[in-house]
Design an enzyme around this catalytic site. Structure first.
Site, PDB file in Angstrom:
ATOM      1  N   SER A  14       0.838  -1.212   0.000  1.00 24.24           N
ATOM      2  CA  SER A  14       0.000   0.000   0.000  1.00 24.24           C
ATOM      3  C   SER A  14       0.867   1.254   0.000  1.00 24.24           C
ATOM      4  O   SER A  14       1.846   1.358   0.750  1.00 24.24           O
ATOM      5  CB  SER A  14      -0.898   0.012   1.239  1.00 24.24           C
ATOM      6  OG  SER A  14      -1.522   1.271   1.352  1.00 24.24           O
ATOM      7  N   LYS A  15       0.480   2.208  -0.815  1.00 24.19           N
ATOM      8  CA  LYS A  15       1.215   3.475  -0.880  1.00 24.19           C
ATOM      9  C   LYS A  15       0.611   4.512   0.075  1.00 24.19           C
ATOM     10  O   LYS A  15       1.127   5.619   0.198  1.00 24.19           O
ATOM     11  CB  LYS A  15       1.204   4.000  -2.311  1.00 24.19           C
ATOM     12  CG  LYS A  15       1.808   3.013  -3.297  1.00 24.19           C
ATOM     13  CD  LYS A  15       2.269   3.666  -4.564  1.00 24.19           C
ATOM     14  CE  LYS A  15       2.801   2.635  -5.547  1.00 24.19           C
ATOM     15  NZ  LYS A  15       3.881   1.797  -4.995  1.00 24.19           N
ATOM     16  N   THR A  61      -9.110  -0.644   2.529  1.00 27.06           N
ATOM     17  CA  THR A  61      -8.945  -1.068   1.145  1.00 27.06           C
ATOM     18  C   THR A  61      -9.385  -2.517   0.987  1.00 27.06           C
ATOM     19  O   THR A  61      -9.940  -3.121   1.914  1.00 27.06           O
ATOM     20  CB  THR A  61      -7.495  -0.768   0.664  1.00 27.06           C
ATOM     21  OG1 THR A  61      -7.428  -1.010  -0.735  1.00 27.06           O
ATOM     22  CG2 THR A  61      -6.462  -1.606   1.399  1.00 27.06           C
ATOM     23  N   LYS A  65     -13.894  -2.930   2.141  1.00 25.16           N
ATOM     24  CA  LYS A  65     -14.700  -1.708   2.010  1.00 25.16           C
ATOM     25  C   LYS A  65     -16.183  -1.953   2.303  1.00 25.16           C
ATOM     26  O   LYS A  65     -16.883  -1.055   2.751  1.00 25.16           O
ATOM     27  CB  LYS A  65     -14.548  -1.114   0.603  1.00 25.16           C
ATOM     28  CG  LYS A  65     -13.153  -0.550   0.343  1.00 25.16           C
ATOM     29  CD  LYS A  65     -13.067   0.104  -1.026  1.00 25.16           C
ATOM     30  CE  LYS A  65     -11.636   0.475  -1.360  1.00 25.16           C
ATOM     31  NZ  LYS A  65     -11.521   1.163  -2.652  1.00 25.16           N
ATOM     32  N   GLY A 129     -17.922  -3.531 -11.066  1.00 25.94           N
ATOM     33  CA  GLY A 129     -17.562  -4.129  -9.782  1.00 25.94           C
ATOM     34  C   GLY A 129     -17.405  -3.065  -8.704  1.00 25.94           C
ATOM     35  O   GLY A 129     -17.892  -1.936  -8.846  1.00 25.94           O
ATOM     36  N   ASN A 151     -20.547  -3.474 -19.028  1.00 26.89           N
ATOM     37  CA  ASN A 151     -19.838  -4.544 -18.321  1.00 26.89           C
ATOM     38  C   ASN A 151     -19.950  -5.851 -19.097  1.00 26.89           C
ATOM     39  O   ASN A 151     -20.921  -6.084 -19.812  1.00 26.89           O
ATOM     40  CB  ASN A 151     -20.425  -4.727 -16.911  1.00 26.89           C
ATOM     41  CG  ASN A 151     -19.506  -5.540 -16.021  1.00 26.89           C
ATOM     42  OD1 ASN A 151     -18.296  -5.294 -15.988  1.00 26.89           O
ATOM     43  ND2 ASN A 151     -20.046  -6.512 -15.309  1.00 26.89           N
ATOM     44  N   ARG A 152     -18.894  -6.682 -18.971  1.00 26.77           N
ATOM     45  CA  ARG A 152     -18.876  -7.997 -19.619  1.00 26.77           C
ATOM     46  C   ARG A 152     -20.128  -8.772 -19.225  1.00 26.77           C
ATOM     47  O   ARG A 152     -20.823  -9.343 -20.065  1.00 26.77           O
ATOM     48  CB  ARG A 152     -17.598  -8.724 -19.168  1.00 26.77           C
ATOM     49  CG  ARG A 152     -17.320 -10.037 -19.812  1.00 26.77           C
ATOM     50  CD  ARG A 152     -15.952 -10.536 -19.390  1.00 26.77           C
ATOM     51  NE  ARG A 152     -15.826 -10.680 -17.920  1.00 26.77           N
ATOM     52  CZ  ARG A 152     -14.733 -11.085 -17.315  1.00 26.77           C
ATOM     53  NH1 ARG A 152     -13.646 -11.382 -18.014  1.00 26.77           N
ATOM     54  NH2 ARG A 152     -14.699 -11.201 -16.004  1.00 26.77           N
ATOM     55  N   LYS A 156     -24.725  -7.374 -14.014  1.00 29.09           N
ATOM     56  CA  LYS A 156     -24.051  -6.600 -12.957  1.00 29.09           C
ATOM     57  C   LYS A 156     -24.152  -5.103 -13.238  1.00 29.09           C
ATOM     58  O   LYS A 156     -24.315  -4.299 -12.323  1.00 29.09           O
ATOM     59  CB  LYS A 156     -22.582  -7.026 -12.866  1.00 29.09           C
ATOM     60  CG  LYS A 156     -22.325  -7.977 -11.704  1.00 29.09           C
ATOM     61  CD  LYS A 156     -20.936  -8.550 -11.733  1.00 29.09           C
ATOM     62  CE  LYS A 156     -19.905  -7.749 -10.981  1.00 29.09           C
ATOM     63  NZ  LYS A 156     -18.602  -8.448 -10.930  1.00 29.09           N
ATOM     64  N   TYR A 216      -2.919   1.495 -12.277  1.00 27.21           N
ATOM     65  CA  TYR A 216      -1.704   2.236 -12.607  1.00 27.21           C
ATOM     66  C   TYR A 216      -0.513   1.292 -12.478  1.00 27.21           C
ATOM     67  O   TYR A 216      -0.628   0.201 -11.916  1.00 27.21           O
ATOM     68  CB  TYR A 216      -1.512   3.457 -11.688  1.00 27.21           C
ATOM     69  CG  TYR A 216      -1.292   3.071 -10.252  1.00 27.21           C
ATOM     70  CD1 TYR A 216      -2.381   2.944  -9.384  1.00 27.21           C
ATOM     71  CD2 TYR A 216      -0.020   2.794  -9.764  1.00 27.21           C
ATOM     72  CE1 TYR A 216      -2.185   2.561  -8.080  1.00 27.21           C
ATOM     73  CE2 TYR A 216       0.179   2.407  -8.461  1.00 27.21           C
ATOM     74  CZ  TYR A 216      -0.906   2.291  -7.623  1.00 27.21           C
ATOM     75  OH  TYR A 216      -0.717   1.883  -6.332  1.00 27.21           O
TER      76      TYR A 216
HETATM   77  P1  ATR Z   1     -13.311  -4.610  -8.280  1.00 24.73           P
HETATM   78  O1  ATR Z   1     -13.806  -4.490  -6.883  1.00 24.73           O
HETATM   79  O2  ATR Z   1     -11.830  -4.391  -8.411  1.00 24.73           O
HETATM   80  O3  ATR Z   1     -14.092  -3.800  -9.263  1.00 24.73           O
HETATM   81  P2  ATR Z   1     -14.770  -7.008  -8.976  1.00 24.73           P
HETATM   82  O4  ATR Z   1     -15.927  -6.604  -8.149  1.00 24.73           O
HETATM   83  O5  ATR Z   1     -14.336  -8.431  -8.984  1.00 24.73           O
HETATM   84  O6  ATR Z   1     -13.477  -6.171  -8.625  1.00 24.73           O
HETATM   85  O7  ATR Z   1     -15.064  -6.549 -10.479  1.00 24.73           O
HETATM   86  C1  ATR Z   1     -14.134  -6.709 -11.473  1.00 24.73           C
HETATM   87  C2  ATR Z   1     -14.673  -6.026 -12.707  1.00 24.73           C
HETATM   88  O8  ATR Z   1     -13.733  -6.203 -13.782  1.00 24.73           O
HETATM   89  C3  ATR Z   1     -15.974  -6.590 -13.201  1.00 24.73           C
HETATM   90  O9  ATR Z   1     -16.714  -5.556 -13.825  1.00 24.73           O
HETATM   91  C4  ATR Z   1     -15.500  -7.650 -14.219  1.00 24.73           C
HETATM   92  O10 ATR Z   1     -16.458  -7.993 -15.184  1.00 24.73           O
HETATM   93  P3  ATR Z   1     -17.557  -9.156 -14.853  1.00 24.73           P
HETATM   94  O11 ATR Z   1     -18.563  -8.523 -13.965  1.00 24.73           O
HETATM   95  O12 ATR Z   1     -18.099  -9.527 -16.178  1.00 24.73           O
HETATM   96  O13 ATR Z   1     -16.795 -10.261 -14.195  1.00 24.73           O
HETATM   97  C5  ATR Z   1     -14.379  -6.878 -14.850  1.00 24.73           C
HETATM   98  N1  ATR Z   1     -13.381  -7.708 -15.542  1.00 24.73           N
HETATM   99  C6  ATR Z   1     -12.411  -8.474 -15.021  1.00 24.73           C
HETATM  100  N2  ATR Z   1     -11.646  -9.027 -15.993  1.00 24.73           N
HETATM  101  C7  ATR Z   1     -12.140  -8.575 -17.172  1.00 24.73           C
HETATM  102  C8  ATR Z   1     -11.792  -8.753 -18.531  1.00 24.73           C
HETATM  103  N3  ATR Z   1     -10.776  -9.526 -18.906  1.00 24.73           N
HETATM  104  N4  ATR Z   1     -12.518  -8.115 -19.475  1.00 24.73           N
HETATM  105  C9  ATR Z   1     -13.558  -7.345 -19.128  1.00 24.73           C
HETATM  106  N5  ATR Z   1     -13.949  -7.124 -17.856  1.00 24.73           N
HETATM  107  C10 ATR Z   1     -13.252  -7.733 -16.890  1.00 24.73           C
END
Ligand code: ATR
Length: 271
Positions: A14-15, A61, A65, A129, A151-152, A156, A216
């Site tokens: 952590s920074k 973090t 959260k 997410g 979103n993929r 969600k 980053y």
């Molecule tokens: P965080 O709290 O960091 O946002 P998370 O709740 O696990 O972590 O959510 C990760 C996000 O990155 C989600 O929107 C995920 O998409 P899905 O909801 O479809 O899983 C997205 N994500 C992760 N890898 C991805 C990829 N290779 N391409 C597109 N979206 C991706």
């Protein structure tokens, strides 16, 4: 000397301790800031113990959260819409105030450090997410023309959309027609760059866009490299957001706003 800490797991990289010690030096605040490696399932106990021992405030973090949201008795509106807390302040009546400074950090980085206004802009947010849930309300408050959350997993994005009562915001999957037109600003809040993966959206969406990756690193992220080679106007990573969300937390605790440019530069040189 007032005591502050960041809770997370993992936490070694952590920074936040460095950022807050630079802020404290710069603004001459008598405070210290430590990182606390917190066992999974042990957040509430660890946080309560810290405050019982005199802690004044904390950052939270991954992955705590949501636990922090459950712990606090009072929330800011932006924490409420995020359903996640990254900043806790001990109030005089002994209650915990919870805030979420991630979105404010993003907005401030875009406006102050990259000199770009969000007002009247078309904004595409990739991901739905935890990282994205913290930024939507602060983005809405900048009065953009529109915000599209893509979103993929489309469900969600829909679930996140349902938290907001606004006609300028919508949600979709990656194969939606609207992603074949370009946006003014594209914010990548997916975890894709973390795994060195591309976000599978049409490159037309980022044509001439200002592209922002909330991740980053020492090198441009996977998303930035892709956006750069596909016609983005400008690309940047999320280091500025990291420092700005910390500055917002510092302000909540100390009522002093630190200067951030020099801190961002110092962190950048140490990546
Ligand atoms: P965080 O709290 O960091 O946002 P998370 O709740 O696990 O972590 O959510 C990760 C996000 O990155 C989600 O929107 C995920 O998409 P899905 O909801 O479809 O899983 C997205 N994500 C992760 N890898 C991805 C990829 N290779 N391409 C597109 N979206 C991706």
């Amino acid at each position: 000397m007032d005591h502050y800490a960041v809770f997370g797991n993992p936490i070694a990289h952590s920074k936040s301790p460095l950022i807050h010690s630079l802020f404290a030096q710069q603004t001459q605040q008598a405070m210290d800031y430590q990182s606390i490696l917190t066992p999974i399932g042990g957040f509430s106990q660890a946080a309560k113990a810290f405050f019982q021992q005199g802690g004044k405030g904390a950052n939270v973090t991954v992955p705590f959260k949501f636990d922090a949201y459950d712990l606090v008795q009072q929330y800011s509106h932006r924490a409420q819409t995020a359903r996640a807390v990254n900043t806790i302040k001990l109030l005089e009546n002994g209650e915990f105030f919870g805030d979420n400074t991630d979105g404010a950090g993003l907005v401030r980085d875009i406006k102050e450090n990259h000199n770009l206004q969000l007002k009247d802009k078309t904004v595409l947010v990739l991901g739905a997410g935890g990282a994205v849930s913290g930024i939507i309300q602060p983005l809405l408050e900048e009065a953009p023309q529109s915000i599209l959350i893509a979103n993929r997993t489309v469900e969600k994005a829909q679930n996140l959309l349902n938290r907001f009562d606004s006609s300028i915001i919508d949600a979709c999957g990656f194969n939606d027609e609207r992603l074949t037109t370009s946006f003014d600003i594209v914010i990548n809040g997916t975890a894709a760059s973390l795994h060195g993966e591309n976000v599978a959206v049409p490159s037309k969406s980022i044509k001439n866009a200002f592209c922002y990756d909330m991740m980053y690193g020492a090198e441009p992220t996977t998303f930035m490299l892709w956006a750069n080679t596909n016609g983005a106007k400008q690309c940047c990573d999320g280091l500025g957001m990291l420092v700005e969300q910390a500055a917002e937390a510092f302000f909540i605790w100390r009522h002093v706003r630190p200067e951030t440019q020099s801190v961002i530069q110092q962190l950048r040189s140490q990546l």
